[in-house]
Enzyme design. Sequence first.
Site, PDB file in Angstrom:
ATOM      1  N   ASN A   9       0.875  -1.177   0.000  1.00 15.38           N
ATOM      2  CA  ASN A   9       0.000   0.000   0.000  1.00 15.38           C
ATOM      3  C   ASN A   9       0.911   1.226   0.000  1.00 15.38           C
ATOM      4  O   ASN A   9       1.490   1.563   1.025  1.00 15.38           O
ATOM      5  CB  ASN A   9      -0.887  -0.023   1.246  1.00 15.38           C
ATOM      6  CG  ASN A   9      -1.705   1.249   1.402  1.00 15.38           C
ATOM      7  OD1 ASN A   9      -1.801   2.050   0.474  1.00 15.38           O
ATOM      8  ND2 ASN A   9      -2.290   1.428   2.575  1.00 15.38           N
ATOM      9  N   TRP A  10       1.012   1.855  -1.172  1.00 12.90           N
ATOM     10  CA  TRP A  10       1.940   2.997  -1.290  1.00 12.90           C
ATOM     11  C   TRP A  10       1.382   4.253  -0.632  1.00 12.90           C
ATOM     12  O   TRP A  10       2.079   5.251  -0.512  1.00 12.90           O
ATOM     13  CB  TRP A  10       2.236   3.286  -2.765  1.00 12.90           C
ATOM     14  CG  TRP A  10       3.039   2.223  -3.456  1.00 12.90           C
ATOM     15  CD1 TRP A  10       3.468   1.031  -2.939  1.00 12.90           C
ATOM     16  CD2 TRP A  10       3.521   2.256  -4.813  1.00 12.90           C
ATOM     17  NE1 TRP A  10       4.191   0.326  -3.879  1.00 12.90           N
ATOM     18  CE2 TRP A  10       4.231   1.052  -5.043  1.00 12.90           C
ATOM     19  CE3 TRP A  10       3.415   3.171  -5.853  1.00 12.90           C
ATOM     20  CZ2 TRP A  10       4.833   0.752  -6.261  1.00 12.90           C
ATOM     21  CZ3 TRP A  10       4.012   2.875  -7.073  1.00 12.90           C
ATOM     22  CH2 TRP A  10       4.715   1.684  -7.274  1.00 12.90           C
ATOM     23  N   LYS A  11       0.120   4.226  -0.269  1.00  9.45           N
ATOM     24  CA  LYS A  11      -0.541   5.409   0.310  1.00  9.45           C
ATOM     25  C   LYS A  11      -0.306   6.631  -0.596  1.00  9.45           C
ATOM     26  O   LYS A  11      -0.235   6.474  -1.803  1.00  9.45           O
ATOM     27  CB  LYS A  11      -0.042   5.669   1.739  1.00  9.45           C
ATOM     28  CG  LYS A  11      -0.115   4.423   2.604  1.00  9.45           C
ATOM     29  CD  LYS A  11       0.004   4.748   4.060  1.00  9.45           C
ATOM     30  CE  LYS A  11       0.153   3.460   4.847  1.00  9.45           C
ATOM     31  NZ  LYS A  11      -0.027   3.660   6.266  1.00  9.45           N
ATOM     32  N   HIS A  95      -9.518   0.814   4.774  1.00 11.51           N
ATOM     33  CA  HIS A  95      -8.251   1.063   5.476  1.00 11.51           C
ATOM     34  C   HIS A  95      -8.518   1.991   6.668  1.00 11.51           C
ATOM     35  O   HIS A  95      -9.347   2.899   6.588  1.00 11.51           O
ATOM     36  CB  HIS A  95      -7.235   1.699   4.525  1.00 11.51           C
ATOM     37  CG  HIS A  95      -5.856   1.721   5.097  1.00 11.51           C
ATOM     38  ND1 HIS A  95      -5.465   2.666   6.027  1.00 11.51           N
ATOM     39  CD2 HIS A  95      -4.803   0.903   4.920  1.00 11.51           C
ATOM     40  CE1 HIS A  95      -4.214   2.422   6.376  1.00 11.51           C
ATOM     41  NE2 HIS A  95      -3.779   1.357   5.722  1.00 11.51           N
ATOM     42  N   GLU A  97      -6.996   4.411   7.848  1.00 16.02           N
ATOM     43  CA  GLU A  97      -6.822   5.852   7.613  1.00 16.02           C
ATOM     44  C   GLU A  97      -8.092   6.445   7.007  1.00 16.02           C
ATOM     45  O   GLU A  97      -8.464   7.579   7.299  1.00 16.02           O
ATOM     46  CB  GLU A  97      -5.589   6.090   6.722  1.00 16.02           C
ATOM     47  CG  GLU A  97      -4.309   5.882   7.527  1.00 16.02           C
ATOM     48  CD  GLU A  97      -3.100   5.433   6.734  1.00 16.02           C
ATOM     49  OE1 GLU A  97      -3.109   5.529   5.491  1.00 16.02           O
ATOM     50  OE2 GLU A  97      -2.144   4.969   7.371  1.00 16.02           O
ATOM     51  N   GLU A 167      -5.471  -5.240  10.497  1.00 14.94           N
ATOM     52  CA  GLU A 167      -4.486  -4.188  10.721  1.00 14.94           C
ATOM     53  C   GLU A 167      -4.825  -3.448  12.014  1.00 14.94           C
ATOM     54  O   GLU A 167      -5.629  -2.505  11.999  1.00 14.94           O
ATOM     55  CB  GLU A 167      -4.497  -3.195   9.556  1.00 14.94           C
ATOM     56  CG  GLU A 167      -4.174  -3.806   8.210  1.00 14.94           C
ATOM     57  CD  GLU A 167      -3.585  -2.769   7.260  1.00 14.94           C
ATOM     58  OE1 GLU A 167      -2.474  -3.001   6.780  1.00 14.94           O
ATOM     59  OE2 GLU A 167      -4.218  -1.729   7.037  1.00 14.94           O
ATOM     60  N   GLY A 173       2.163   2.140  10.824  1.00 10.80           N
ATOM     61  CA  GLY A 173       3.087   3.271  10.701  1.00 10.80           C
ATOM     62  C   GLY A 173       3.761   3.656  12.001  1.00 10.80           C
ATOM     63  O   GLY A 173       4.372   4.719  12.096  1.00 10.80           O
ATOM     64  N   SER A 212       3.262  -2.258  10.507  1.00 11.43           N
ATOM     65  CA  SER A 212       4.709  -2.249  10.777  1.00 11.43           C
ATOM     66  C   SER A 212       5.392  -3.574  10.429  1.00 11.43           C
ATOM     67  O   SER A 212       6.314  -4.003  11.130  1.00 11.43           O
ATOM     68  CB  SER A 212       4.982  -1.844  12.229  1.00 11.43           C
ATOM     69  OG  SER A 212       4.524  -0.518  12.459  1.00 11.43           O
ATOM     70  N   GLY A 233       2.746  -1.206   4.364  1.00  9.25           N
ATOM     71  CA  GLY A 233       2.743   0.219   4.074  1.00  9.25           C
ATOM     72  C   GLY A 233       4.155   0.711   3.807  1.00  9.25           C
ATOM     73  O   GLY A 233       4.716   0.514   2.726  1.00  9.25           O
ATOM     74  N   GLY A 234       4.759   1.323   4.803  1.00  4.78           N
ATOM     75  CA  GLY A 234       6.071   1.963   4.650  1.00  4.78           C
ATOM     76  C   GLY A 234       7.121   1.096   3.970  1.00  4.78           C
ATOM     77  O   GLY A 234       7.843   1.555   3.070  1.00  4.78           O
TER      78      GLY A 234
HETATM   79  C1  PEP Z   1      -0.852   0.088   6.043  1.00  4.95           C
HETATM   80  O1  PEP Z   1      -0.959   1.287   5.883  1.00  4.95           O
HETATM   81  O2  PEP Z   1      -1.697  -0.679   5.557  1.00  4.95           O
HETATM   82  C2  PEP Z   1       0.271  -0.403   6.829  1.00  4.95           C
HETATM   83  C3  PEP Z   1       0.233  -1.639   7.235  1.00  4.95           C
HETATM   84  O3  PEP Z   1       1.275   0.492   7.083  1.00  4.95           O
HETATM   85  P1  PEP Z   1       2.714   0.174   7.763  1.00  4.95           P
HETATM   86  O4  PEP Z   1       3.212  -1.109   7.153  1.00  4.95           O
HETATM   87  O5  PEP Z   1       3.560   1.340   7.391  1.00  4.95           O
HETATM   88  O6  PEP Z   1       2.477   0.041   9.218  1.00  4.95           O
END
Ligand code: PEP
Length: 252
Positions: A9-11, A95, A97, A167, A173, A212, A233-234
């Site tokens: 997920n590049w956000k 998601h 967010e 999640e 994050g 994470s 994500g990151g």
């Molecule tokens: C996400 O945004 O779906 C996610 C899991 O982010 P991160 O891996 O950065 O915690």
Amino acid sequence: MRRPIVAGNWKMHGTRSENARLIEEISSRYPADPVAQCIVCPPYVYLQEVGRLLRDSALLLGAQDVSADPQGAFTGEVSATMLKDIGCRYVIVGHSERRLLCRESDQLVARKFAAAHAKGLVPIFCVGEQLADRETGRTREVVARQVDAVLELSGAQALASAVIAYEPVWAIGTGRNATPEQAQEVHAFIRARIAAQDATIAEVTRILYGGSVKASNAAELFAMPDVDGGLIGGASLKADEFLAILAASGSR
Ligand code: PEP
């Protein structure tokens, strides 16, 4: 046997040149026969171009959101038909967010799930509790409510061709991932919730962990019996990390 999935997920990150570099770095070192199916989910504006970059690769394209409505006067929205039209196979719905920052309710997320499913997109349906929920022992209650909204609107059958991502919001994050045991406990709970309606579908539904995930913790998370890969994500923005996470999907 459920084939694992590793989805990035590049956000709201990336530019055309950064995307091209990232895809080139990932595809040039992409394993010949990876255990997991790999998906990347760029921002809307880059979907078509990233789709072109992925054309000769085994990576699949996903979007980060979809409208709950099929078409019409919904300024700024993008429909499931449009996503399908430009080559998307997957779409993230619900998601945290979007649930928190855009105030998406369980019911809206369930409608988005149904809209995606109706057009043949595979929803990557996100659920997860906030820190206060966990600290007050309400994790199961929150996750059950989120899962039930989709079960009630679309039925268990729709989950056979969908993916769920657990999640925990406190892990997204933050650098603080759920422990493998914490993840397994909630994944098993989600699977049991689906099994209460249809045991066969519960067995085939892929449930990813997100929050994470990095190269250093992916293997132990993916080794859990009900963890079928990850939503990343990151770490999906760094080719080395993402490829190492993909390699860890063979841990079970
Ligand atoms: C996400 O945004 O779906 C996610 C899991 O982010 P991160 O891996 O950065 O915690």
